[in-house]
Design an enzyme around this catalytic site. Structure first.
Site, PDB file in Angstrom:
ATOM      1  N   ASN A   1      16.049  58.853  14.967  1.00 40.98           N
ATOM      2  CA  ASN A   1      14.508  58.254  14.854  1.00 40.98           C
ATOM      3  C   ASN A   1      13.277  57.184  14.698  1.00 40.98           C
ATOM      4  O   ASN A   1      12.931  57.734  13.393  1.00 40.98           O
ATOM      5  CB  ASN A   1      13.807  60.165  15.507  1.00 40.98           C
ATOM      6  CG  ASN A   1      11.882  59.920  15.409  1.00 40.98           C
ATOM      7  OD1 ASN A   1      12.027  58.657  15.713  1.00 40.98           O
ATOM      8  ND2 ASN A   1      11.610  60.385  15.247  1.00 40.98           N
ATOM      9  N   TRP A   2      13.451  56.040  15.213  1.00 40.16           N
ATOM     10  CA  TRP A   2      13.912  55.475  14.012  1.00 40.16           C
ATOM     11  C   TRP A   2      11.647  54.990  13.752  1.00 40.16           C
ATOM     12  O   TRP A   2      11.487  54.150  13.256  1.00 40.16           O
ATOM     13  CB  TRP A   2      14.149  53.776  14.395  1.00 40.16           C
ATOM     14  CG  TRP A   2      15.286  53.434  15.056  1.00 40.16           C
ATOM     15  CD1 TRP A   2      16.317  54.380  14.230  1.00 40.16           C
ATOM     16  CD2 TRP A   2      16.042  52.399  15.459  1.00 40.16           C
ATOM     17  NE1 TRP A   2      17.713  53.569  14.939  1.00 40.16           N
ATOM     18  CE2 TRP A   2      17.548  52.571  15.183  1.00 40.16           C
ATOM     19  CE3 TRP A   2      15.532  50.976  16.085  1.00 40.16           C
ATOM     20  CZ2 TRP A   2      18.823  52.219  15.422  1.00 40.16           C
ATOM     21  CZ3 TRP A   2      16.638  50.191  16.722  1.00 40.16           C
ATOM     22  CH2 TRP A   2      18.209  50.772  16.068  1.00 40.16           C
ATOM     23  N   LYS A   3      11.628  56.163  14.472  1.00 43.17           N
ATOM     24  CA  LYS A   3       9.719  56.001  14.445  1.00 43.17           C
ATOM     25  C   LYS A   3       8.916  54.549  15.127  1.00 43.17           C
ATOM     26  O   LYS A   3       9.377  53.507  15.547  1.00 43.17           O
ATOM     27  CB  LYS A   3       9.436  56.476  13.376  1.00 43.17           C
ATOM     28  CG  LYS A   3      10.341  58.137  12.468  1.00 43.17           C
ATOM     29  CD  LYS A   3       8.775  58.365  11.847  1.00 43.17           C
ATOM     30  CE  LYS A   3       9.235  59.997  11.977  1.00 43.17           C
ATOM     31  NZ  LYS A   3       9.298  60.632  10.718  1.00 43.17           N
TER      32      LYS A   3
ATOM     33  N   HIS B   1       7.018  65.490  18.718  1.00 38.10           N
ATOM     34  CA  HIS B   1       7.574  65.114  17.605  1.00 38.10           C
ATOM     35  C   HIS B   1       5.751  65.333  16.795  1.00 38.10           C
ATOM     36  O   HIS B   1       4.647  65.783  17.114  1.00 38.10           O
ATOM     37  CB  HIS B   1       7.881  63.628  17.173  1.00 38.10           C
ATOM     38  CG  HIS B   1       8.099  63.488  15.957  1.00 38.10           C
ATOM     39  ND1 HIS B   1       7.207  63.665  14.476  1.00 38.10           N
ATOM     40  CD2 HIS B   1       9.075  63.496  15.433  1.00 38.10           C
ATOM     41  CE1 HIS B   1       7.716  63.251  13.497  1.00 38.10           C
ATOM     42  NE2 HIS B   1       8.707  63.385  13.855  1.00 38.10           N
TER      43      HIS B   1
ATOM     44  N   GLU C   1       4.192  63.969  15.047  1.00 33.85           N
ATOM     45  CA  GLU C   1       3.338  62.747  14.809  1.00 33.85           C
ATOM     46  C   GLU C   1       2.486  62.971  15.774  1.00 33.85           C
ATOM     47  O   GLU C   1       1.364  62.241  15.712  1.00 33.85           O
ATOM     48  CB  GLU C   1       3.758  62.261  13.860  1.00 33.85           C
ATOM     49  CG  GLU C   1       4.852  61.780  12.307  1.00 33.85           C
ATOM     50  CD  GLU C   1       6.108  60.998  12.486  1.00 33.85           C
ATOM     51  OE1 GLU C   1       6.526  60.440  13.184  1.00 33.85           O
ATOM     52  OE2 GLU C   1       6.627  61.809  11.328  1.00 33.85           O
TER      53      GLU C   1
ATOM     54  N   GLU D   1      11.530  70.960  12.719  1.00 28.45           N
ATOM     55  CA  GLU D   1      10.820  69.684  11.983  1.00 28.45           C
ATOM     56  C   GLU D   1      10.273  70.319  10.845  1.00 28.45           C
ATOM     57  O   GLU D   1       8.881  69.865  11.305  1.00 28.45           O
ATOM     58  CB  GLU D   1      11.026  68.743  12.272  1.00 28.45           C
ATOM     59  CG  GLU D   1      11.976  67.388  13.133  1.00 28.45           C
ATOM     60  CD  GLU D   1      11.819  66.459  13.303  1.00 28.45           C
ATOM     61  OE1 GLU D   1      12.752  65.592  12.452  1.00 28.45           O
ATOM     62  OE2 GLU D   1      10.761  66.141  13.509  1.00 28.45           O
TER      63      GLU D   1
ATOM     64  N   GLY E   1       9.192  63.427   5.672  1.00 26.79           N
ATOM     65  CA  GLY E   1       9.177  61.755   5.380  1.00 26.79           C
ATOM     66  C   GLY E   1       8.549  61.534   3.601  1.00 26.79           C
ATOM     67  O   GLY E   1       7.765  61.287   2.544  1.00 26.79           O
TER      68      GLY E   1
ATOM     69  N   SER F   1      13.590  65.023   6.481  1.00 31.29           N
ATOM     70  CA  SER F   1      14.287  64.571   4.140  1.00 31.29           C
ATOM     71  C   SER F   1      15.664  64.910   4.769  1.00 31.29           C
ATOM     72  O   SER F   1      16.238  64.812   4.081  1.00 31.29           O
ATOM     73  CB  SER F   1      13.660  64.758   3.722  1.00 31.29           C
ATOM     74  OG  SER F   1      12.386  64.415   3.702  1.00 31.29           O
TER      75      SER F   1
ATOM     76  N   GLY G   1      14.710  60.994  10.329  1.00 27.40           N
ATOM     77  CA  GLY G   1      14.070  59.558  10.087  1.00 27.40           C
ATOM     78  C   GLY G   1      14.600  58.295   9.707  1.00 27.40           C
ATOM     79  O   GLY G   1      15.105  57.474   9.614  1.00 27.40           O
ATOM     80  N   GLY G   2      13.140  58.446   7.922  1.00 34.07           N
ATOM     81  CA  GLY G   2      13.963  57.273   7.161  1.00 34.07           C
ATOM     82  C   GLY G   2      15.470  56.842   7.167  1.00 34.07           C
ATOM     83  O   GLY G   2      16.004  55.897   7.064  1.00 34.07           O
TER      84      GLY G   2
HETATM   85  P1  13P Z   1      12.933  62.204   7.550  1.00 32.13           P
HETATM   86  O1  13P Z   1      14.021  62.338   7.922  1.00 32.13           O
HETATM   87  O2  13P Z   1      12.291  60.748   7.365  1.00 32.13           O
HETATM   88  O3  13P Z   1      11.639  63.064   6.551  1.00 32.13           O
HETATM   89  O4  13P Z   1      11.549  61.983   9.200  1.00 32.13           O
HETATM   90  C1  13P Z   1      12.462  62.986  10.092  1.00 32.13           C
HETATM   91  C2  13P Z   1      11.323  63.028  11.383  1.00 32.13           C
HETATM   92  O5  13P Z   1      10.278  62.725  11.381  1.00 32.13           O
HETATM   93  C3  13P Z   1      12.425  63.021  12.564  1.00 32.13           C
HETATM   94  O6  13P Z   1      12.200  63.422  13.380  1.00 32.13           O
END
Ligand code: 13P
Length: 251
Positions: A9-11, A95, A97, A167, A173, A213, A234-235
């Site tokens: 997920n590149w957000k 998600h 967010e 999640e 994050g 993470s 994510g990251g």
């Molecule tokens: P991180 O891997 O950056 O913690 O993000 C997880 C995430 O929200 C994937 O959708």
């Protein structure tokens, strides 16, 4: 057996050039991967160019959100038909967010999940508790409510086409990963819930991803848990090396 499924997920990250460099780098690095299913979910504006960069590879394409209606006067929204048109096989829905910043609820996630399935797009439905909810001892009830609400009204056949991502909000994050046993506890609860909704043979087919993470260093142990079938990253999905490391740890 469930094939492990790792999605990136590149957000809301990268520019056009960065997105292309990453997509091309992954296309090259992941060429030999066959025992893990992989998808990347770039920002919507880069989907069509990323689709070209990964065409002919086994990397799947996903969006990070969509609206539940096919077309019409919904300024700023993107429909399932449009995502299909660009070659998306997946869409991340609900998600945390989006729940936190954009008012998504289990009801909107449910409408979107139904629409994705109706358009042959695999929804990756996200659930997870906040730190406050975990500390109050309400993780299990929060997850149950999110799962029941987000999946309301789905048939067993529709259920068999889902991916669920657990999640925990406090692990996203933050560098603070759920321990493998904390994650497995919730994943096993989700599997039981899916079994009560769709029957155990369908529940056994559904891939349950962990997100929060995930890194190359912790991926293998997380994914060795019986009910953790992959990761939503994510990251660490923004760099070829770290995303590849996670995928290799899952294989
Ligand atoms: P991180 O891997 O950056 O913690 O993000 C997880 C995430 O929200 C994937 O959708």
């Amino acid at each position: 057996m469930r094939t492990p499924f790792i999605a990136g997920n590149w957000k809301m990250n990268l520019n056009r050039q960065g997105a292309m460099t990453l997509a091309k780098g992954l296309a090259e690095a992941l060429d030999s991967i066959s025992n893990v299913e992989v998808a990347i979910c770039p920002p919507a504006v880069y989907l069509s160019e990323v689709a070209v960069a990964i065409s002919g590879t086994s990397i799947g394409l996903g969006a990070q959100n969509m609206y539940h209606v096919g077309e019409g006067a919904f300024t700023g929204e993107i429909s399932p038909l449009m995502l299909r048109d660009l070659g998306c096989q997946f869409v991340i829905l609900g998600h945390s967010e989006r729940r936190q910043f954009f008012g998504e609820t289990d009801a909107t996630v449910n409408a979107k999940t139904q629409a994705a399935l109706a358009n042959s797009i695999t929804p990756i439905v996200c659930v997870g508790e906040t730190l406050e909810q975990r500390e109050a001892g309400s993780t299990a009830s929060v997850i149950e409510e999110q799962i029941r609400g987000s999946l309301a009204g789905l048939s067993a056949d529709q259920g068999s086409r889902l991916v669920i991502a657990y999640e925990p909000v406090w692990a996203i994050g933050t560098g603070r990963t759920a321990s493998p046993s904390q994650a497995e506890e919730v994943h096993s609860q989700i599997r039981q819930l899916l079994s009560s909704l769709f029957g155990s043979s369908v529940a056994d087919l559904i891939r349950l991803q962990y997100g929060g993470s995930v890194k190359p260093e912790n991926a293998a142990e997380l994914m060795s848990q019986p009910n953790i079938d992959g990761a939503l990253v994510g990251g660490a999905s923004l760099k070829v090396d770290s995303f590849e490391g996670i995928i290799r740890a899952a294989g």
